[in-house]
Design an enzyme around this catalytic site. Structure first.
Site, mmCIF file in Angstrom:
data_model
loop_
_atom_site.group_PDB
_atom_site.id
_atom_site.type_symbol
_atom_site.label_atom_id
_atom_site.label_comp_id
_atom_site.label_asym_id
_atom_site.label_seq_id
_atom_site.Cartn_x
_atom_site.Cartn_y
_atom_site.Cartn_z
ATOM 1 N N LYS A 160 0.821 -1.209 0.000
ATOM 2 C CA LYS A 160 0.000 0.000 0.000
ATOM 3 C C LYS A 160 0.857 1.261 0.000
ATOM 4 O O LYS A 160 1.817 1.363 0.740
ATOM 5 C CB LYS A 160 -0.899 -0.006 1.238
ATOM 6 C CG LYS A 160 -1.936 1.090 1.264
ATOM 7 C CD LYS A 160 -3.145 0.657 2.048
ATOM 8 C CE LYS A 160 -4.258 1.671 2.009
ATOM 9 N NZ LYS A 160 -4.693 2.086 0.696
ATOM 10 N N GLY B 214 6.553 0.672 5.698
ATOM 11 C CA GLY B 214 7.476 -0.200 4.957
ATOM 12 C C GLY B 214 7.491 0.100 3.472
ATOM 13 O O GLY B 214 8.555 0.082 2.834
ATOM 14 N N CYS B 215 6.331 0.396 2.910
ATOM 15 C CA CYS B 215 6.240 0.663 1.468
ATOM 16 C C CYS B 215 6.923 1.980 1.114
ATOM 17 O O CYS B 215 7.549 2.107 0.058
ATOM 18 C CB CYS B 215 4.785 0.664 1.016
ATOM 19 S SG CYS B 215 4.012 -0.959 1.222
ATOM 20 N N THR B 216 6.815 2.961 1.998
ATOM 21 C CA THR B 216 7.478 4.245 1.766
ATOM 22 C C THR B 216 8.993 4.066 1.847
ATOM 23 O O THR B 216 9.732 4.567 0.995
ATOM 24 C CB THR B 216 6.990 5.305 2.771
ATOM 25 O OG1 THR B 216 5.580 5.483 2.584
ATOM 26 C CG2 THR B 216 7.705 6.632 2.568
ATOM 27 N N ALA C 228 10.063 2.266 -1.389
ATOM 28 C CA ALA C 228 9.995 3.154 -2.560
ATOM 29 C C ALA C 228 11.114 4.192 -2.525
ATOM 30 O O ALA C 228 11.737 4.472 -3.556
ATOM 31 C CB ALA C 228 8.626 3.834 -2.629
#
Length: 162
Positions: free
Chosen positions: A43, A48-50, A53
């Site tokens: 998401k 974690g995704c930030t 990325a």
């Protein structure tokens, strides 16, 4: 629709999804000139995704030097991807897999049956999956490992040409 996960040595399935700029992305259009680091993540704008990325962003030039394009996929909307890209100055393509069909096509697992998994695939220019990294809890590992694998693929190609 495929049920089993794509593995190393498999031909990557062709797919078409909308990019964050609204245009269409086709995997095999990119593979004509580059390897692809295709990463599925849960998401936009989550911790974690930030981190993942931003690490891909910070290493983006190294991926380009290795002849690869980075492409992120989640089920978030195009608008969400646009905010995510803008807020974190992401230089790579984000794709919106709203219905989860591409995630299913690649066989990306869900954690506890609910949470979308985090899996990175390295696909060479001939469309063959050369590496798969599946780790929901170690988002930064996806980036460093992908760079190592790309370097090894390129070294292997140079050795074959010599």
């Amino acid at each position: 629709m495929k049920d089993e996960a794509i593995k190393v040595g498999d031909k990557a399935p062709e797919f078409e999804l909308k990019r964050q700029d609204g245009g269409l992305f086709r995997l095999y259009d990119i593979l004509r000139g580059k390897n692809v680091v295709l990463y599925f993540y849960p998401k936009d704008s989550t911790s974690g995704c930030t981190k993942q990325a931003c690490e891909f962003r910070d290493q983006y030039e190294s991926f380009q030097d290795e002849g690869a394009e980075v492409v992120g996929i989640s089920s978030d909307s195009i608008e969400s991807h646009q905010r995510f890209e803008r807020n974190h100055h992401l230089p790579f393509t984000l794709l919106s897999d709203n219905d989860g069909n591409v995630r299913k096509l690649f066989g990306v697992p869900r954690k506890l049956g609910l949470l979308p998994g985090r899996v990175t695939y390295i696909i060479d220019q001939s469309g063959i999956v050369r590496y798969v990294h599946n780790s929901l809890s170690k988002p930064l590992e996806h980036v460093s490992t992908a760079l190592e694998v790309l370097h090894d693929i390129n070294s292997e190609l140079k050795a074959q040409r010599a």
